[in-house]
Design an enzyme around this catalytic site. Structure first.
Site, PDB file in Angstrom:
ATOM      1  N   GLU A   1       0.756  -1.224  -0.137  1.00 41.23           N
ATOM      2  CA  GLU A   1       0.048   0.011  -0.041  1.00 41.23           C
ATOM      3  C   GLU A   1       0.854   1.335  -0.151  1.00 41.23           C
ATOM      4  OE1 GLU A   1      -2.585  -3.196   0.803  1.00 41.23           O
ATOM      5  OE2 GLU A   1      -0.612  -2.617   1.826  1.00 41.23           O
TER       6      GLU A   1
ATOM      7  N   HIS B   1     -12.121  -7.112   7.102  1.00 42.55           N
ATOM      8  CA  HIS B   1     -12.698  -6.693   6.070  1.00 42.55           C
ATOM      9  C   HIS B   1     -14.155  -5.672   6.290  1.00 42.55           C
ATOM     10  CE1 HIS B   1     -10.298 -10.000   4.577  1.00 42.55           C
ATOM     11  NE2 HIS B   1     -10.456  -9.498   3.324  1.00 42.55           N
TER      12      HIS B   1
END
Length: 736
Positions: free
Chosen positions: A466, A536
């Site tokens: 990321e 998530h």
């Protein structure tokens, strides 16, 4: 009459035969190199003196690094190549064209400081005209920027039209100057090679054969930590030697000519288009890490004396004399000239005005392009399909309209590039061309078809990293591209926090408006997934709304997502664009396609449902749940709720909140994130502070429990705010 032959005058260095060149460098080049080295050291010394006089507030030197940096500066091209230096690179910046006065203006924090206008520590270099990109303090976070900058230069070279201002582009964008053989220089110390972003940058440069010059200035210490503690085997050159497509050099960085040879080979390799290069120079650090450090606490006297014998300035002085390139007198005269220059520059710097005290708010955001302005407010142009005698505009999901917006904007603006994890249709393009696969286009399919339409140089997969995504995007945006990148799940955004907090949103402010980095970071966020569990289902938007310089957007429906994303792309600020996963394909909030120019301005809330008894302020996936509760309480209890969807969190529309509370005198603030320290706390506090006299009841908050989201659906329902929770809060407030 006899005559005698006149005695010849004593030969000086300047009168001797000096047609001999050294690696192509003339006598004048070498004397200039010495002058730059000595100038760099004397500026360091002057700053140390000023610090002791309390006229400078921090000092960190480039002493001992001068030889290799001047060598690099003699070969690189200011205003042509791009530079991402670190705080030891004083001598490089002088060689590129910065002046002693400019550096000392930075040291005293003067308004005229070209690096930052007094906003950044000294030796954090930045100079727009020389392409020295504003630097920060976190070690190594600039290395990925250099990679992104190199990628941008390559794209401009391959597609010259992408450097031109796109028709209809609202950004104040000047035509990009690009060169086919430019180099992106980036440097760091030996300690920084332990940072993960250093390795991510090497990996991407290697994979893509990018024109990046990586420079490691190895002075043997990371503050007090010796190199063998940081680096396996104590030598970074040996560790990185397996990277393909690289040219590697290791040199004595205290020797000018040896450094020059190493840099020349490396730069020639890059300019020939062969790939990146890595130069590892062994230098010294004759002063402590900074004036806040005392190296005597961890370095013995014998080690420091031994290092002093390798001082590059002393060595180069002796070499110039030995080679008859200069006499002692000539070099002493040169030193006197430099000392005078530094003294005069210092005198002017300490008298220079400091920044205006009210200037701190300038350059947080673009001063020429306001995404909350009327320029970003357009009406939708829905397409019409006729079925029988009825005009029908087919409704599309949020996922559909985000995809449509990306397609529209890529067509409109050739500077847009899209990348992230799994966003491409297929990295192995031959599979697409041979129609062996349909293509992926993101785990949620939001980038589906973009690579097939616009090519793999504009839509591509990133490594699973990321920080790599956001760091490269930052460098691309500084260079002139418009990256629109994707973080696959908000839950995994945290490796990019350095980039998202200390880099991307700070570029404009810390450079005093000289540079900007208007990248868009799209992120799938939120729970209500029935099985999403801890990793998530996360929210955490308040962490980013707490970051000055970052626009934070959080739509609840398809039409707003389309219009707000277009505004995000066309504005000139960094934008974190949060897309709720549960809403991607919900029946709620579907809309016809609004046309390729539909925009929604930032900071303008939407009244989802008008009412007069209670105001509910919310956003994201809580909007449909609050609407369901509001409809139920009105139907069953006759309570009229006004529901406000904020749509954008920074900026947010407090005026709309205040206007509604003036009418209802009661307010509930609801959000999906945890109750404590959540985004709603700021709104509740501001309401209590500014609208207390308008209230007939305390401000109430509805949010998630102060825990993580569980996998078991029954537990998830208890943890996250549900329609029943909102109904109960509305009912309680109606009775107050």
């Amino acid at each position: 009459m006899a005559t005698t032959k006149a005695e010849p005058k004593p030969a000086t260095a300047s009168t001797k035969a000096v047609n001999k060149t050294y690696e192509g460098l003339t006598r004048e080049d070498l004397l200039r190199a010495y002058r730059l080295m000595y100038l760099s050291r004397r500026i360091d010394d002057r700053e140390i003196l000023l610090k002791r006089q309390q006229r400078v507030f921090f000092q960190i030197s480039g002493a001992g690094h001068e030889a290799m940096l001047v060598a690099a500066g003699l070969l690189l091209k200011p205003g042509y190549d791009w530079f991402f230096p670190y705080y030891r690179d004083r001598a490089l910046c002088l060689a590129l064209g910065m002046t002693a006065e400019e550096m000392l203006l930075g040291a005293v924090g003067a308004a005229a400081d070209p690096n930052s206008g007094g906003r950044q520590m000294p030796s954090h270099w930045g100079h727009k005209g020389l392409n020295i990109v504003t630097g920060s303090s976190p070690t190594g976070s600039q290395i990925l920027h250099a990679v992104g900058c190199a990628e941008a230069g390559r794209l401009f070279n391959a597609h010259p039209d992408s450097a031109a201002k796109a028709e209809g582009d609202y950004r104040e964008f000047k035509d990009v100057v690009f060169h086919g053989d430019e180099v992106s220089y980036v440097s760091c110390g030996d300690g920084t090679t332990s940072q993960g972003e250093f390795w991510e940058a090497l990996s991407s440069a290697s994979n893509n054969k990018l024109p990046v010059l990586f420079v490691v200035e190895d002075n043997g210490y990371a503050i007090s930590t010796p190199v063998e503690v940081n680096t396996p085997g104590g030598n970074i050159s040996k560790v990185v030697s397996g990277f393909p497509n690289f040219h590697f050099e290791e040199c004595d960085g205290t020797e000018v000519l040896e450094s020059y040879r190493a840099f020349k080979r490396a730069i020639d390799y890059i300019r020939a288009g062969k790939g990146p290069a890595f130069v590892h120079g062994h230098v010294i650090r004759p002063y402590s890490h900074s004036l806040s450090d005392d190296e005597k606490l961890y370095r013995p006297e014998a080690e420091r004396k031994d290092e002093a014998n390798r001082d590059p300035i002393t060595k180069f002085y002796k070499w110039l004399v030995a080679e008859s390139l200069a006499t002692d007198k000539e070099l002493k005269d040169l030193q006197t000239d430099v000392d005078t220059e530094v003294q005069d520059s210092s005198d002017r710097a300490v008298e220079a005005p400091i920044p205006a005290l009210d200037s701190y708010s300038q350059h947080l955001y673009s001063s020429t392009l306001d995404p909350a302005s009327a320029a970003f407010e357009t009406r939708p142009q829905f397409p019409v399909h006729v079925e029988g005698e009825t005009a029908v505009a087919p409704a599309k999901t949020m996922a559909d309209l985000i995809n449509a917006c990306l397609k529209d904007e890529m067509k409109r603006d050739p500077r847009i590039v899209i990348f992230g994890e799994d966003v491409a249709d297929c990295s192995r393009e031959e599979y697409l061309k041979q129609k062996q696969v349909k293509g992926k286009g993101g785990v949620f399919k939001l980038t589906s078809g973009l690579q097939m339409e616009y090519g793999a140089d504009r839509v591509f997969n990133s490594p699973l990293a990321e920080a790599n995504i956001v760091g490269r995007a930052t460098g691309m945006a500084v260079r002139g591209l418009k990256p629109v990148v994707e973080i696959q799940f908000f839950d995994y955004i945290w490796p990019a926090m350095h980039q998202l907090r200390n880099e991307l949103p700070v570029v404009r402010w810390r450079s005093n408006g000289a540079f900007s980095s208007p990248a868009v970071i799209r992120v799938a966020i939120g729970g209500y997934l029935t099985g999403g569990a801890i990793y998530h289902s996360q929210c955490g938007e308040s962490i980013f709304t707490h970051t000055p310089g970052m626009r934070v957007i959080f739509p609840s429906n398809a039409l707003d997502a389309n219009g707000l994303l277009r505004t995000a792309i066309r504005c000139d600020d960094p934008v974190l664009f949060l897309e709720h996963k549960r809403l991607y394909r919900e029946t709620f909030g579907r809309s016809p396609y609004p046309g390729p120019d539909y925009m929604v301005p930032f900071g303008k809330a939407k009244i989802v449902k008008a009412g007069h008894d209670i105001t509910v302020v919310t956003y994201g996936a809580v909007v449909p749940r609050a609407l369901q509760a509001a409809q139920k309480i009105e139907r069953e209890n006759g309570v009229s709720v006004e529901l406000i969807d904020l749509r954008t969190l920074n900026p947010y529309d407090f005026e709309a909140i205040a206007e509604s509370i003036h009418k209802t005198n009661r307010v509930i603030v609801a959000h999906e994130d945890t109750l404590s320290w959540g985004y709603g706390a700021e709104i509740a506090a501001r309401i209590a502070d500014e609208l207390f006299d308008e209230l007939d009841a305390p401000v109430k908050r509805v949010a998630a429990k102060d825990t993580f989201v569980a996998y078991q659906p029954a537990l998830e329902d208890v943890i996250l705010p549900q329609s029943d929770d909102l109904f109960a809060a509305m009912l309680e407030m109606s009775k107050y």
